[in-house]
Design a protein around this motif. Structure first.
Motif, PDB file in Angstrom:
ATOM      1  N   LEU A 125       0.661  -1.265  -0.023  1.00  0.00           N
ATOM      2  CA  LEU A 125      -0.032   0.102  -0.063  1.00  0.00           C
ATOM      3  C   LEU A 125       0.933   1.182   0.006  1.00  0.00           C
ATOM      4  CD1 LEU A 125      -2.810  -1.076   2.505  1.00  0.00           C
ATOM      5  CD2 LEU A 125      -2.870  -0.758   0.060  1.00  0.00           C
ATOM      6  N   ALA A 126       1.825   1.174   0.930  1.00  0.00           N
ATOM      7  CA  ALA A 126       2.684   2.499   0.874  1.00  0.00           C
ATOM      8  C   ALA A 126       3.520   2.529  -0.498  1.00  0.00           C
ATOM      9  CB  ALA A 126       3.726   2.198   1.939  1.00  0.00           C
ATOM     10  N   GLY A 127       3.989   1.597  -1.248  1.00  0.00           N
ATOM     11  CA  GLY A 127       4.550   1.669  -2.558  1.00  0.00           C
ATOM     12  C   GLY A 127       3.646   2.058  -3.599  1.00  0.00           C
ATOM     13  N   LEU A 128       2.276   1.846  -3.452  1.00  0.00           N
ATOM     14  CA  LEU A 128       1.621   2.308  -4.297  1.00  0.00           C
ATOM     15  C   LEU A 128       0.708   3.598  -4.296  1.00  0.00           C
ATOM     16  CD1 LEU A 128      -0.360  -1.346  -5.111  1.00  0.00           C
ATOM     17  CD2 LEU A 128       1.503   0.023  -6.615  1.00  0.00           C
ATOM     18  N   ALA A 129       1.118   4.276  -3.139  1.00  0.00           N
ATOM     19  CA  ALA A 129       0.358   5.494  -2.586  1.00  0.00           C
ATOM     20  C   ALA A 129       0.547   6.359  -3.843  1.00  0.00           C
ATOM     21  CB  ALA A 129       1.111   6.048  -1.525  1.00  0.00           C
ATOM     22  N   PHE A 130       1.588   6.353  -4.599  1.00  0.00           N
ATOM     23  CA  PHE A 130       1.619   7.535  -5.495  1.00  0.00           C
ATOM     24  C   PHE A 130       1.519   6.671  -6.977  1.00  0.00           C
ATOM     25  CE2 PHE A 130       2.170  10.777  -2.632  1.00  0.00           C
ATOM     26  CZ  PHE A 130       3.075  10.283  -1.514  1.00  0.00           C
ATOM     27  N   ALA A 131       1.011   5.645  -7.031  1.00  0.00           N
ATOM     28  CA  ALA A 131       1.173   5.045  -8.211  1.00  0.00           C
ATOM     29  C   ALA A 131      -0.014   5.320  -9.103  1.00  0.00           C
ATOM     30  CB  ALA A 131       1.016   3.330  -7.932  1.00  0.00           C
ATOM     31  N   GLY A 132       0.242   5.091 -10.497  1.00  0.00           N
ATOM     32  CA  GLY A 132      -0.917   5.263 -11.422  1.00  0.00           C
ATOM     33  C   GLY A 132      -2.123   4.548 -11.362  1.00  0.00           C
ATOM     34  N   SER A 133      -3.046   4.605 -11.963  1.00  0.00           N
ATOM     35  CA  SER A 133      -4.388   3.703 -12.059  1.00  0.00           C
ATOM     36  C   SER A 133      -4.824   3.963 -13.492  1.00  0.00           C
ATOM     37  CB  SER A 133      -5.325   4.341 -10.997  1.00  0.00           C
ATOM     38  OG  SER A 133      -5.725   5.344 -11.323  1.00  0.00           O
ATOM     39  N   ILE A 134      -5.435   2.726 -13.606  1.00  0.00           N
ATOM     40  CA  ILE A 134      -6.379   2.575 -14.933  1.00  0.00           C
ATOM     41  C   ILE A 134      -7.897   2.042 -14.740  1.00  0.00           C
ATOM     42  CG2 ILE A 134      -4.303   2.233 -16.389  1.00  0.00           C
ATOM     43  CD1 ILE A 134      -5.144  -0.745 -16.368  1.00  0.00           C
ATOM     44  N   GLU A 135      -8.630   2.625 -15.445  1.00  0.00           N
ATOM     45  CA  GLU A 135     -10.016   2.138 -15.492  1.00  0.00           C
ATOM     46  C   GLU A 135     -10.293   0.864 -16.234  1.00  0.00           C
ATOM     47  OE1 GLU A 135     -14.825   3.553 -15.756  1.00  0.00           O
ATOM     48  OE2 GLU A 135     -13.096   5.208 -15.974  1.00  0.00           O
ATOM     49  N   ILE A 136     -10.875   0.060 -15.624  1.00  0.00           N
ATOM     50  CA  ILE A 136     -11.032  -1.454 -16.426  1.00  0.00           C
ATOM     51  C   ILE A 136     -12.138  -1.352 -17.245  1.00  0.00           C
ATOM     52  CG2 ILE A 136     -11.508  -3.724 -16.258  1.00  0.00           C
ATOM     53  CD1 ILE A 136      -8.827  -3.048 -15.293  1.00  0.00           C
ATOM     54  N   ALA A 137     -11.922  -1.828 -18.553  1.00  0.00           N
ATOM     55  CA  ALA A 137     -12.858  -1.812 -19.857  1.00  0.00           C
ATOM     56  C   ALA A 137     -12.454  -3.070 -20.603  1.00  0.00           C
ATOM     57  CB  ALA A 137     -13.063  -0.479 -20.365  1.00  0.00           C
ATOM     58  N   PRO A 138     -13.515  -3.672 -21.062  1.00  0.00           N
ATOM     59  CA  PRO A 138     -13.298  -4.860 -22.042  1.00  0.00           C
ATOM     60  C   PRO A 138     -12.549  -4.507 -23.288  1.00  0.00           C
ATOM     61  CG  PRO A 138     -15.565  -4.978 -21.119  1.00  0.00           C
ATOM     62  CD  PRO A 138     -15.104  -3.643 -20.880  1.00  0.00           C
ATOM     63  N   GLN A 139     -11.569  -5.077 -23.685  1.00  0.00           N
ATOM     64  CA  GLN A 139     -10.750  -4.613 -24.843  1.00  0.00           C
ATOM     65  C   GLN A 139     -10.467  -5.971 -25.958  1.00  0.00           C
ATOM     66  OE1 GLN A 139      -7.119  -2.608 -23.767  1.00  0.00           O
ATOM     67  NE2 GLN A 139      -7.440  -2.142 -21.833  1.00  0.00           N
ATOM     68  N   GLY A 140     -10.506  -5.539 -27.049  1.00  0.00           N
ATOM     69  CA  GLY A 140     -10.116  -6.572 -27.947  1.00  0.00           C
ATOM     70  C   GLY A 140      -8.776  -7.266 -27.767  1.00  0.00           C
ATOM     71  N   VAL A 141      -9.059  -8.815 -27.606  1.00  0.00           N
ATOM     72  CA  VAL A 141      -7.808  -9.279 -27.732  1.00  0.00           C
ATOM     73  C   VAL A 141      -7.666 -10.587 -28.881  1.00  0.00           C
ATOM     74  CG1 VAL A 141      -6.814 -11.445 -26.381  1.00  0.00           C
ATOM     75  CG2 VAL A 141      -7.709  -9.487 -25.160  1.00  0.00           C
TER      76      VAL A 141
END
Length: 329
Positions: free
Chosen positions: A19-35
């Motif tokens: 949690l401490a290491g991810l305090a300033f980490a980036g984030s992405i919103e999950i959405a289905p993508q073509g694979v």
């Protein structure tokens, strides 16, 4: 009691560190993508051209200059075929030419005497014309025999079996001393570069198109190629296709290479590899919630390459709209 609480304390410490290491980490919103769906098949290394070097005349193989695997240039001699009858014909023509040359000298001498005698009125003009005709006839016979000799010389020269193009010798179906017929293949030369020939199940034929990018190779060494040609004829339930690949090793024609073909696309949830970590044999991601970040157990699937980075498909544990902490600064 202290021994039982020790693993719990260690897990809690690990979670707090994450949690401490991810305090300033980036984030992405999950959405289905073509694979892309991939089909694994084997491709076979083939030469672009496979041309037989044929004998132009019949006879006995007296020289064989190449063997399988040799590199040859266009027009290079591969073998030599001789027919003893041609040498006998040359000798016979030479004897006839010698005889005609002697007759020509005699006819020219008689013509020269006739020209002197006609000036004195000893012979008639008709007789002189007969002498001139004899010289002309013999000249014509000598020219005809000379042409026949040139034809036989050309047949002897055509005993050389030449390479039809630059490339590598794939097979030599004859041996030294063999008797070959005109048109028989003495060697097979592969040239024009190499490509991959694929044999794809017909159920995937509609999913392929010329220009598709495919992957070649196994783990640790993956290259890409372009589907250059898709053949229309289906043979034995399989479709043939040619793939252009740069830097393909031409030393072993017929070598099989693992290939992955794009045969479709489906929607899936994917996250960067950096967003995953393991603890206690389980895989976790960090998800942002209303009361802060929280761990969530997920079941990852296969790897997906996006813009040169490794992503992982998530089979269960995440839903569209979740916000995942990626771990990227």
């Amino acid at each position: 009691m202290q021994l039982k609480t020790l693993p719990i304390l260690l897990a809690t410490t690990s979670l707090l560190a994450n949690l401490a290491g991810l305090a300033f980490a980036g984030s992405i919103e999950i959405a289905p993508q073509g694979v892309t769906e991939w089909k694994s098949v084997f491709g076979q290394v083939e030469t672009r051209d496979r041309v037989p070097a044929r004998a132009r005349t019949g006879g006995t193989m007296v020289a064989l200059d190449v063997t399988e695997g040799d590199s040859v240039s266009a027009g290079q001699r591969l073998a030599m075929i001789e027919d003893p009858k041609l040498s006998f014909q040359i000798d016979a023509l030479d004897a006839r030419l010698t005889s005609l040359q002697a007759r020509l000298e005699t006819a020219r001498s008689e013509l020269a005497r006739g020209e002197q005698l006609i000036e004195r009125g000893v012979i008639t003009a008709q007789r002189l014309e007969t002498l001139q005709t004899s010289v002309d006839v013999i000249d014509g016979e000598i020219a005809g025999l000379g042409s026949e000799r040139l034809v036989i010389e050309q047949q002897i020269a055509e005993g050389e079996v030449l390479s039809p193009e630059a490339g590598i010798v794939l097979s030599v179906p004859v041996s030294l001393g063999s008797v070959v017929a005109p048109g028989e293949a003495v060697a097979v030369v592969g040239g024009g570069g190499v490509f991959l020939r694929l044999s794809v199940p017909e159920r995937h034929a509609e999913d392929l198109a010329e220009g598709d990018t495919i992957e070649i190779g196994g783990e640790g060494e993956v290259r890409t190629g372009t589907l250059a040609k898709l053949y229309p004829q289906i043979d034995g339930g399989r479709v043939a296709a040619d793939v252009e690949v740069e830097g393909l090793d031409p030393r072993f024609v017929g070598r099989r290479v693992p290939v992955r073909l794009p045969v479709g696309e489906r929607m899936a949830i994917v996250v960067p590899q950096s967003a995953l970590w393991q603890s206690g044999g389980l895989d976790f991601v960090m998800v942002e919630a209303a009361d802060g970040a929280a761990q969530r157990v997920v079941v990852p699937g296969g790897r997906v390459m996006r813009d040169g980075e490794v992503w992982r498909e998530i089979l269960t544990g995440l839903h569209a709209g979740d916000v995942v902490v990626t771990g990227d600064e």
